[in-house]
Design a protein around this motif. Structure first.
Motif, short mmCIF file in Angstrom:
data_model
loop_
_atom_site.label_atom_id
_atom_site.label_comp_id
_atom_site.label_asym_id
_atom_site.label_seq_id
_atom_site.Cartn_x
_atom_site.Cartn_y
_atom_site.Cartn_z
N THR A 175 -7.05 2.89 -9.62
CA THR A 175 -7.96 1.98 -8.91
C THR A 175 -9.41 2.27 -9.30
N GLN A 176 -9.77 3.53 -9.51
CA GLN A 176 -11.12 3.84 -9.96
C GLN A 176 -11.37 3.36 -11.39
N ALA A 177 -10.30 3.21 -12.17
CA ALA A 177 -10.42 2.68 -13.53
C ALA A 177 -10.51 1.15 -13.53
N GLY A 178 -10.41 0.54 -12.34
CA GLY A 178 -10.59 -0.90 -12.23
C GLY A 178 -9.33 -1.71 -12.04
N TYR A 179 -8.18 -1.05 -11.97
CA TYR A 179 -6.94 -1.78 -11.73
C TYR A 179 -6.84 -2.13 -10.25
N THR A 180 -6.18 -3.23 -9.94
CA THR A 180 -6.09 -3.73 -8.58
C THR A 180 -5.03 -2.97 -7.79
N GLY A 181 -5.44 -2.39 -6.69
CA GLY A 181 -4.49 -1.74 -5.79
C GLY A 181 -3.94 -2.77 -4.82
N GLU A 182 -2.62 -2.90 -4.78
CA GLU A 182 -2.01 -3.84 -3.84
C GLU A 182 -1.77 -3.17 -2.49
N LYS A 183 -1.35 -1.90 -2.50
CA LYS A 183 -1.12 -1.17 -1.25
C LYS A 183 -1.43 0.30 -1.51
N ALA A 184 -2.36 0.82 -0.75
CA ALA A 184 -2.77 2.22 -0.88
C ALA A 184 -1.60 3.14 -0.50
N PRO A 185 -1.63 4.38 -0.97
CA PRO A 185 -0.53 5.29 -0.66
C PRO A 185 -0.28 5.42 0.84
N TRP A 186 1.01 5.45 1.18
CA TRP A 186 1.44 5.62 2.57
C TRP A 186 2.78 6.34 2.58
N ASP A 187 3.09 6.94 3.72
CA ASP A 187 4.38 7.60 3.90
C ASP A 187 5.36 6.55 4.42
N ALA A 188 6.25 6.11 3.56
CA ALA A 188 7.19 5.05 3.90
C ALA A 188 8.31 5.58 4.79
N PHE A 189 8.81 4.71 5.63
CA PHE A 189 9.86 5.12 6.58
C PHE A 189 11.13 5.56 5.88
N TRP A 190 11.32 5.19 4.62
CA TRP A 190 12.54 5.58 3.89
C TRP A 190 12.39 6.94 3.22
N GLY A 191 11.30 7.68 3.54
CA GLY A 191 11.20 9.06 3.11
C GLY A 191 10.48 9.29 1.79
N GLN A 192 9.61 8.36 1.41
CA GLN A 192 8.87 8.53 0.17
C GLN A 192 7.38 8.27 0.39
N ARG A 193 6.56 8.95 -0.39
CA ARG A 193 5.14 8.60 -0.51
C ARG A 193 5.12 7.45 -1.49
N TYR A 194 4.46 6.37 -1.15
CA TYR A 194 4.58 5.13 -1.92
C TYR A 194 3.22 4.47 -2.07
N ALA A 195 2.99 3.83 -3.19
CA ALA A 195 1.77 3.05 -3.43
C ALA A 195 2.12 1.95 -4.43
N ILE A 196 1.33 0.88 -4.41
CA ILE A 196 1.56 -0.22 -5.35
C ILE A 196 0.23 -0.60 -5.98
N VAL A 197 0.21 -0.64 -7.31
CA VAL A 197 -0.96 -1.06 -8.07
C VAL A 197 -0.50 -2.16 -9.02
N LYS A 198 -1.40 -3.05 -9.40
CA LYS A 198 -1.03 -4.14 -10.30
C LYS A 198 -1.47 -3.83 -11.72
N ASP A 199 -0.59 -4.16 -12.68
CA ASP A 199 -0.97 -4.01 -14.07
C ASP A 199 -1.93 -5.14 -14.45
N PRO A 200 -2.46 -5.16 -15.66
CA PRO A 200 -3.45 -6.18 -16.01
C PRO A 200 -2.95 -7.62 -15.91
N ASP A 201 -1.65 -7.82 -15.90
CA ASP A 201 -1.09 -9.17 -15.78
C ASP A 201 -0.67 -9.51 -14.36
N GLY A 202 -0.98 -8.63 -13.41
CA GLY A 202 -0.66 -8.89 -12.01
C GLY A 202 0.73 -8.46 -11.59
N ASN A 203 1.46 -7.78 -12.46
CA ASN A 203 2.79 -7.28 -12.10
C ASN A 203 2.66 -6.06 -11.20
N PRO A 204 3.43 -6.00 -10.11
CA PRO A 204 3.36 -4.82 -9.25
C PRO A 204 4.02 -3.62 -9.92
#
Length: 136
Positions: free
Chosen positions: A93-122
């Motif tokens: 995200t500091q390099a300018g890529y779009t963050g879709e969802k900041a890191p969070w502790d997911a209920f299924w037992g994982q640390r999870y985050a979503i960022v988009k590639d330059p074409d908008g793919n999650p």
């Protein structure tokens, strides 16, 4: 013979930008590959990941247009631990890529985050959360 998955493909508007993004995630994309209309690499486990430019796709599907209104395919990268999820999220995200969802502790037992590639793919970043011992 039973068909088996062998290749995952990404159609990109900008192969250089896409290659730079995925290199930051540790993929070994040869330098200079982004000058080609088609690039593929061998992944651990034997599958291949490929990129094609929109112009390449339109050589055989002249009326091709990208999907509208959402995504149909995503990629997920397993990280070494929750701290790496956070660090990669911050780096991307500091390099300018779009963050879709900041890191969070997911209920299924994982640390999870979503960022988009330059074409908008999650692109998901994840790692198992440490197991918490319940008091006995």
């Amino acid at each position: 013979m039973t068909p088996r998955i062998d290749l995952f493909g990404i159609i990109t508007d900008d192969l250089a930008a896409s290659a730079a993004f995925y290199r930051r995630l540790g993929l070994d994309i040869p330098e200079g590959a982004e000058k080609e209309p088609h690039v593929e690499i061998l992944l651990p486990g034997g599958q291949r990941l490929a990129w094609d430019t929109v112009d390449t796709i339109r050589t055989f599907l002249p009326d091709w247009t990208p999907s509208q209104g959402g995504h149909r395919l995503g990629l997920a990268f397993l990280c070494d631990g929750p701290a790496e999820v956070d660090a990669l999220w911050t780096e991307l995200t500091q390099a300018g890529y779009t963050g879709e969802k900041a890191p969070w502790d997911a209920f299924w037992g994982q640390r999870y985050a979503i960022v988009k590639d330059p074409d908008g793919n999650p692109v998901d970043l994840f790692a198992p959360l440490p197991q918490v011992e319940s008091p006995s």
